[in-house]
Design a protein around this motif. Sequence first.
Motif, PDB file in Angstrom:
ATOM      1  N   VAL A  68       9.602 -41.362  38.457  1.00  0.00           N
ATOM      2  CA  VAL A  68      10.589 -42.409  38.174  1.00  0.00           C
ATOM      3  C   VAL A  68      10.113 -43.291  37.025  1.00  0.00           C
ATOM      4  O   VAL A  68      10.879 -43.629  36.118  1.00  0.00           O
ATOM      5  CB  VAL A  68      10.875 -43.246  39.440  1.00  0.00           C
ATOM      6  N   LYS A  69       8.834 -43.641  37.048  1.00  0.00           N
ATOM      7  CA  LYS A  69       8.300 -44.492  35.974  1.00  0.00           C
ATOM      8  C   LYS A  69       8.305 -43.756  34.637  1.00  0.00           C
ATOM      9  O   LYS A  69       8.535 -44.378  33.596  1.00  0.00           O
ATOM     10  CB  LYS A  69       6.896 -44.979  36.313  1.00  0.00           C
ATOM     11  N   MET A  70       8.049 -42.456  34.652  1.00  0.00           N
ATOM     12  CA  MET A  70       8.084 -41.681  33.407  1.00  0.00           C
ATOM     13  C   MET A  70       9.499 -41.684  32.829  1.00  0.00           C
ATOM     14  O   MET A  70       9.689 -41.913  31.634  1.00  0.00           O
ATOM     15  CB  MET A  70       7.606 -40.246  33.641  1.00  0.00           C
ATOM     16  N   VAL A  71      10.488 -41.437  33.671  1.00  0.00           N
ATOM     17  CA  VAL A  71      11.873 -41.414  33.203  1.00  0.00           C
ATOM     18  C   VAL A  71      12.291 -42.808  32.744  1.00  0.00           C
ATOM     19  O   VAL A  71      12.891 -42.967  31.674  1.00  0.00           O
ATOM     20  CB  VAL A  71      12.824 -40.877  34.305  1.00  0.00           C
ATOM     21  N   CYS A  72      11.969 -43.831  33.541  1.00  0.00           N
ATOM     22  CA  CYS A  72      12.309 -45.210  33.165  1.00  0.00           C
ATOM     23  C   CYS A  72      11.618 -45.609  31.865  1.00  0.00           C
ATOM     24  O   CYS A  72      12.213 -46.268  31.008  1.00  0.00           O
ATOM     25  CB  CYS A  72      11.942 -46.183  34.276  1.00  0.00           C
ATOM     26  N   GLY A  73      10.377 -45.229  31.700  1.00  0.00           N
ATOM     27  CA  GLY A  73       9.650 -45.539  30.470  1.00  0.00           C
ATOM     28  C   GLY A  73      10.276 -44.868  29.266  1.00  0.00           C
ATOM     29  O   GLY A  73      10.427 -45.481  28.201  1.00  0.00           O
ATOM     30  N   PHE A  74      10.668 -43.610  29.433  1.00  0.00           N
ATOM     31  CA  PHE A  74      11.334 -42.886  28.337  1.00  0.00           C
ATOM     32  C   PHE A  74      12.661 -43.547  27.998  1.00  0.00           C
ATOM     33  O   PHE A  74      12.987 -43.756  26.828  1.00  0.00           O
ATOM     34  CB  PHE A  74      11.545 -41.420  28.717  1.00  0.00           C
ATOM     35  N   VAL A  75      13.426 -43.916  29.032  1.00  0.00           N
ATOM     36  CA  VAL A  75      14.719 -44.570  28.819  1.00  0.00           C
ATOM     37  C   VAL A  75      14.514 -45.929  28.143  1.00  0.00           C
ATOM     38  O   VAL A  75      15.244 -46.280  27.207  1.00  0.00           O
ATOM     39  CB  VAL A  75      15.489 -44.709  30.153  1.00  0.00           C
ATOM     40  N   ALA A  76      13.532 -46.690  28.602  1.00  0.00           N
ATOM     41  CA  ALA A  76      13.278 -48.014  28.022  1.00  0.00           C
ATOM     42  C   ALA A  76      12.917 -47.909  26.550  1.00  0.00           C
ATOM     43  O   ALA A  76      13.428 -48.676  25.719  1.00  0.00           O
ATOM     44  CB  ALA A  76      12.167 -48.720  28.794  1.00  0.00           C
ATOM     45  N   ILE A  77      12.062 -46.966  26.205  1.00  0.00           N
ATOM     46  CA  ILE A  77      11.676 -46.796  24.805  1.00  0.00           C
ATOM     47  C   ILE A  77      12.868 -46.317  23.979  1.00  0.00           C
ATOM     48  O   ILE A  77      13.090 -46.787  22.870  1.00  0.00           O
ATOM     49  CB  ILE A  77      10.478 -45.837  24.691  1.00  0.00           C
ATOM     50  N   VAL A 125       3.136 -46.513  31.923  1.00  0.00           N
ATOM     51  CA  VAL A 125       2.902 -45.185  32.510  1.00  0.00           C
ATOM     52  C   VAL A 125       3.325 -44.098  31.531  1.00  0.00           C
ATOM     53  O   VAL A 125       2.615 -43.109  31.328  1.00  0.00           O
ATOM     54  CB  VAL A 125       3.644 -45.043  33.859  1.00  0.00           C
ATOM     55  N   PHE A 126       4.487 -44.270  30.899  1.00  0.00           N
ATOM     56  CA  PHE A 126       4.968 -43.271  29.941  1.00  0.00           C
ATOM     57  C   PHE A 126       4.005 -43.139  28.754  1.00  0.00           C
ATOM     58  O   PHE A 126       3.667 -42.026  28.353  1.00  0.00           O
ATOM     59  CB  PHE A 126       6.375 -43.646  29.455  1.00  0.00           C
ATOM     60  N   MET A 127       3.579 -44.277  28.211  1.00  0.00           N
ATOM     61  CA  MET A 127       2.649 -44.232  27.081  1.00  0.00           C
ATOM     62  C   MET A 127       1.310 -43.620  27.491  1.00  0.00           C
ATOM     63  O   MET A 127       0.696 -42.906  26.711  1.00  0.00           O
ATOM     64  CB  MET A 127       2.450 -45.631  26.500  1.00  0.00           C
ATOM     65  N   PHE A 128       0.868 -43.913  28.718  1.00  0.00           N
ATOM     66  CA  PHE A 128      -0.358 -43.302  29.230  1.00  0.00           C
ATOM     67  C   PHE A 128      -0.177 -41.787  29.326  1.00  0.00           C
ATOM     68  O   PHE A 128      -1.101 -41.027  29.047  1.00  0.00           O
ATOM     69  CB  PHE A 128      -0.713 -43.895  30.592  1.00  0.00           C
ATOM     70  N   GLY A 129       1.033 -41.353  29.708  1.00  0.00           N
ATOM     71  CA  GLY A 129       1.329 -39.925  29.787  1.00  0.00           C
ATOM     72  C   GLY A 129       1.243 -39.239  28.441  1.00  0.00           C
ATOM     73  O   GLY A 129       0.991 -38.038  28.361  1.00  0.00           O
TER      74      GLY A 129
END
Length: 181
Positions: A68-77, A125-129
């Motif tokens: 969820v955090k990966m998807v939210c992070g991608f959407v936010a960016i 989390v997304f950037m860490f990924g």
Amino acid sequence: MEKMADVQLAPLRTIGDFLLESARFQIPNIKDPEKWANRVLNNLLYYQTNYFLTAIIAFLIIGIIHPVKMVCGFVAISVAFGGFVYCTSSQWKARRFKRDHPIISVIVILLAGYLLVYMVGAVIVFMFGIAFPLLLILIHASLRMRNIKNKVTNKLEYVGLKRTPMGIILEGLGQEQEAGS
């Protein structure tokens, strides 16, 4: 387009060559940054398929742990980028909207602020990924000592007999090397 047809995917190196028995690791000499950069660039070219696979696996693991955090992070960016592009390309529309609808503008700003605070964790989390796989690749490329097969394969890339995806990426970043290096 014809140049892209000449691109060949480098072979996947064995786990023994990449990490285990025949792999030799040594801390690079930080006092000689040119030699260190040469080692990194040559390893990036030689082990490129292993590095792409490592990055995908690390990204997927982080994505599985925090989907969820990966998807939210991608959407936010994506939304932040889209909003930036929209606002910078049509500033007069944004000013006009703020003037004509002040209450809606304040609500949008407050909601965006709340969303931003909420999404910061997801963006991290997304950037860490993305950053973690790149860090792993940089550490391996810095520590892995080159062997004869590595040197011969890289000479073919430099001479231009063989074009690979990593060679194109490094060329795009201005990191191409001479055939004699």
